[in-house]
Design an enzyme around this catalytic site. Structure first.
Site, PDB file in Angstrom:
ATOM      1  CB  VAL A 130      -1.499  -5.082  -5.488  1.00  0.00           C
ATOM      2  CG1 VAL A 130      -2.936  -5.560  -5.335  1.00  0.00           C
ATOM      3  CG2 VAL A 130      -0.983  -5.353  -6.894  1.00  0.00           C
ATOM      4  CB  CYS A 131      -4.597  -1.527  -2.129  1.00  0.00           C
ATOM      5  SG  CYS A 131      -5.376  -1.417  -0.508  1.00  0.00           S
TER       6      CYS A 131
END
Lengths: 129, 130
Positions: B77-78
């Site tokens: 997940v960024c």
């Protein structure tokens, strides 16, 4: 593999970022710019294309005071410092919106749809935003 | 073939995560490798364990967690996108002074460099979303 090892590894691919959305209606333009800036550290062969409403990302004189959002357009001028220098803009997209190269805040190369197609064909990785 | 998958849209509002899941499942079944799944933009919302869909509907989040556990997938997940949208693991919550975290099992939070690296290391980067 860490980012540093990647850079030392010397793998170079042709990365192309395609920006198709206007700068403030959605977050895509801003978060695309973030990818381009981070990606610059990987020393890949980077091209950035602006087409459709994405051409508005580069227009001069953006004033976001009335919409309460950050004007991130000055950052496009910094791309050169990150060695991101291949900026292409769609001729048809500019014309359809009554814009010309003089309306843009960075130096770009204007390309026809056919030229953009050829450019895309050369790429290893295309990220569209 | 080695794939990295990028998911740009949140669950339920948009089909992107469903299609990406089906793609990943089919690719694994056909003997391909998934190098990484990267969640960006509203795609980070696929990583909240607080999602509670109706029982007669699919559970998009659990489906990813289960697939990751089964195939040892790297679900990333960024971090910048996650901070904007309130997706946090224990470390992120602590760092940003929040009193809770919400990341689902099998997901990890990391930087955009992971997306670029996925593009470099994989034969194909496949993007799901608008």
């Amino acid at each position: 593999m860490s980012d540093e090892e990647m850079m030392e590894g010397g793998v170079q691919k042709k990365f192309c970022y395609v920006n198709r959305t206007a700068p403030y209606g959605t977050v895509y333009a801003l978060e695309s710019l973030e990818v381009v800036l981070i990606g610059a550290a990987f020393e890949q062969d980077v091209s950035v294309i602006f087409m459709d409403d994405g051409v508005f990302q580069l227009t001069k004189g953006q004033d976001t005071a009335g919409i309460g959002m950050k004007n991130f357009s000055p950052t496009y001028r910094a791309l050169e410092m990150y060695d991101v220098e291949k900026l292409y803009v769609s001729k048809e997209s500019l014309e359809a919106r009554g814009l010309s190269e003089d309306d843009l805040l960075v130096d770009v190369e204007v390309k026809t749809a056919a030229e953009i197609r050829d450019l895309m064909e050369e790429q290893d990785v295309i990220l569209t935003f | 073939m080695k794939f990295t998958i990028q998911i740009n849209e949140g669950p339920y509002t948009h089909q992107a995560s469903d299609t990406a899941y089906n793609f990943a499942t089919a690719a694994l079944a056909a003997g391909h490798e998934i190098y990484r799944v990267f969640f960006y933009h509203d795609g980070v919302n696929n990583a909240t364990r607080l999602s509670t869909p109706p029982q007669d509907d699919r559970n998009v989040i659990n489906r990813w967690s289960d697939l990751a556990a089964k195939h040892n997938l790297d679900l990333v997940v960024c971090v910048a996108a996650a901070q904007r949208r309130g997706i946090a693991d224990a470390d992120e919550a602590k760092r940003n002074g929040k009193n809770a975290d919400n990341i689902a099992p099998g997901f990890r939070i990391s930087g955009l460099g992971q997306l670029i690296e996925g593009g470099i290391q994989s034969d194909r980067l496949v993007v799901f979303g608008d």
